[in-house]
Design an enzyme around this catalytic site. Sequence first.
Site, PDB file in Angstrom:
ATOM      1  N   ARG A  12       0.838  -1.203   0.000  1.00  0.00           N
ATOM      2  CA  ARG A  12       0.000   0.000   0.000  1.00  0.00           C
ATOM      3  C   ARG A  12       0.877   1.259   0.000  1.00  0.00           C
ATOM      4  O   ARG A  12       1.043   1.909  -1.017  1.00  0.00           O
ATOM      5  CB  ARG A  12      -0.940  -0.018   1.203  1.00  0.00           C
ATOM      6  CG  ARG A  12      -2.140   0.940   1.044  1.00  0.00           C
ATOM      7  CD  ARG A  12      -1.824   2.393   1.374  1.00  0.00           C
ATOM      8  NE  ARG A  12      -1.427   2.600   2.752  1.00  0.00           N
ATOM      9  CZ  ARG A  12      -1.002   3.765   3.230  1.00  0.00           C
ATOM     10  NH1 ARG A  12      -0.930   4.824   2.443  1.00  0.00           N
ATOM     11  NH2 ARG A  12      -0.622   3.873   4.492  1.00  0.00           N
ATOM     12  N   GLU A 142      -3.777  10.863  10.328  1.00  0.00           N
ATOM     13  CA  GLU A 142      -2.890  11.456   9.330  1.00  0.00           C
ATOM     14  C   GLU A 142      -2.322  12.793   9.814  1.00  0.00           C
ATOM     15  O   GLU A 142      -3.034  13.611  10.389  1.00  0.00           O
ATOM     16  CB  GLU A 142      -3.656  11.669   8.019  1.00  0.00           C
ATOM     17  CG  GLU A 142      -2.764  12.152   6.879  1.00  0.00           C
ATOM     18  CD  GLU A 142      -3.548  12.422   5.607  1.00  0.00           C
ATOM     19  OE1 GLU A 142      -2.904  12.527   4.544  1.00  0.00           O
ATOM     20  OE2 GLU A 142      -4.785  12.531   5.678  1.00  0.00           O
TER      21      GLU A 142
END
Length: 505
Positions: A12, A142
Site C-alpha cells: 500500500r 494522518e
Amino acid sequence: MKRIEIMDTTLRDGEQTSSVSFSASEKLTIAKLLLEELKVDRIEIASARVSEGEFQAVKAITEWARESGYLNAVEVLSFVDNGTSIDWIVKAGARVQNLLTKGSLNHLTHQLKKTPNQHFKEIESNIALAEEQGVATNVYLEDWSNGMRNSKEYVFEFLDFLATQPVKRIMLPDTLGILTPSESYEFVKEIKEKYPNSHFDFHTHNDYDLGVSNAIEGLKAGADGLHLTINGMGERAGNAPMASTIAVINDFMPKVEIGVNEKFLYTVSKLVETFSGIIIPANKPVIGANVFTQTAGIHADGDNKKNLYFSELLPERFGRTRKYALGKASGKANIQKNLQELGLQLNDNDLKKVTQRIIELGDKKQVVTKEDLPYIISDVLDSGSYEEKIKVDSYVLTHSKGLKPSTTVALTIEGDAYEANAQGDGQFDAFMNAIRKVFKKKNFILPDLIDYAVRIPPGSRSDALCETIITWKNKETEFKTRGLDSDQTVSAIKATEKMLNIINN
C-alpha cells in the site's frame, strides 16, 4: 518481554513510490511471502476505491488468506466516505479497514473544512457501519506528528473520542517524516502514558534518514506496533525499511519480542526489487550487495585471526554469505579466502604473482570477482613459461561504421622498435595484419591461427574479465596461448603477444 506487532505496508504505502505499480499476481506473491515466510504479523495491501485492478488484486489476496487462515492479518486503507470504502472492502473479501482520519487541526481545518465534532461524528458513523458489515477498524491519525507539534489539544481530544469507540488499533503516522528521535520518544510516551490500555502503532517516514531511529525510539516509548516496508519503499524518501529495523530490534532491544523471520529478509527484498524495478543500493544495510563484502586486505587478515572484524550483524542471519573482494585494495588474505572457497592452493611465489596481477587489474576494473580468479591464475602461471623478448608497446584500434577497421601497432623486438599500420575484417584481424607486416620485414613467418575461443566467468556482466584462448599451428606443432582483459580485443592481443615470445624463444 513485550511482543511487538510488525505491519508491512509495502503493497500500500510502498506502492506509492514514484513509478511503482504491482500487478495482481505480484501482489499475491509478495503477500504470501510476507505472511508465510517472513512472518510479519499484518500486511496492508491496498487503498479502497483506487481501481478495478486494485480490487481484483485485493480479492485474490483475501481468497488465499481466507483459505490459509490469514484473513484477519490483511488490511485495506479506507476513507471517511459514508460507507463507500466499507462496501468496496466487503466486496473484495477483506475484514479489516485502516480508516484514514485527520490527526492535525491544520489538516482538518484547511483540507476538510470541518470542526472536530463534525469529523468525530462522521468517524463514529463509519465505525458503526463497519461493525454492521463485520469489518474491524484501525484508525490512522494522518499528519499526527504535526498535530503533536502544533495542535496537541486537538490530538488528545481526538484520542479521548477514540477511547469510546470499538477501535482495535490507533496508528500514529509521521506522515511527512519530520520528527526527530527525541520527539518520537516524547510524543509516543506522552500518549501511551495517558492511554495505557490502547494499542498504538507507530508509522515513520524517512525524509531525514531518521526512519529507523524514530521507529526504535517509538518502541522505547511504549509503541505496540511498527509499520515498515520492504527496501524502505514509499512516497518521497520512503518509509522505515524492514531489514534495518528488524536487525536493530533483534540486536539492541532485548526486552522486545517480534515474530519476523530475519533469514527471509534478503529473499523478499530481492523479489520486491525485481517486481518494483527500484534497485537496492549496493551499500544499503543488511540487504545491499556490498554490505557483507570485505575489500581491504587487513580486514580479511583480521577475519583469519579470531574474526577480528566480525560483528553481531552476521550475513548468515539473513541467508547471505560473507565475501572478500578482489581488487587493488585487497591483499593476500583476501585472495586466500577466495581460493579456499574455490578449493585451490598456490605456493607463496605464485600467490605473490597473482596478488600483483589482481592489483593491476583493480586499477582498471573496480572489483575482480571470485569467478575471475581461475582465469587470472591460469594467465599468471602461463606468463612465466617463456622469456619476454617481444613487447607490444602500444596500439590504436579503430572501428567506424562504413569503414574497414584499422590498427596501428608499436612493437619492441629484442630492443629494436617497429611500427606498422594495417586494415582488416575486424580489429583483431587488422592487428594481426599489422604484426605480419613487421615480421615480414624480418623474413619471419607467423604460425596459423586455427582456433579462437572467448570465455567470461558464469553470471558475469558486460565489464567482466574476458579470457581469450587462441590455438596456433607452427609447421606440425600446435600450442595455445591465453590473454586476459576486460576488453575482448585486448585479451586477444595479449594472447598474441605471448605467442610471439614463445616462437622466438
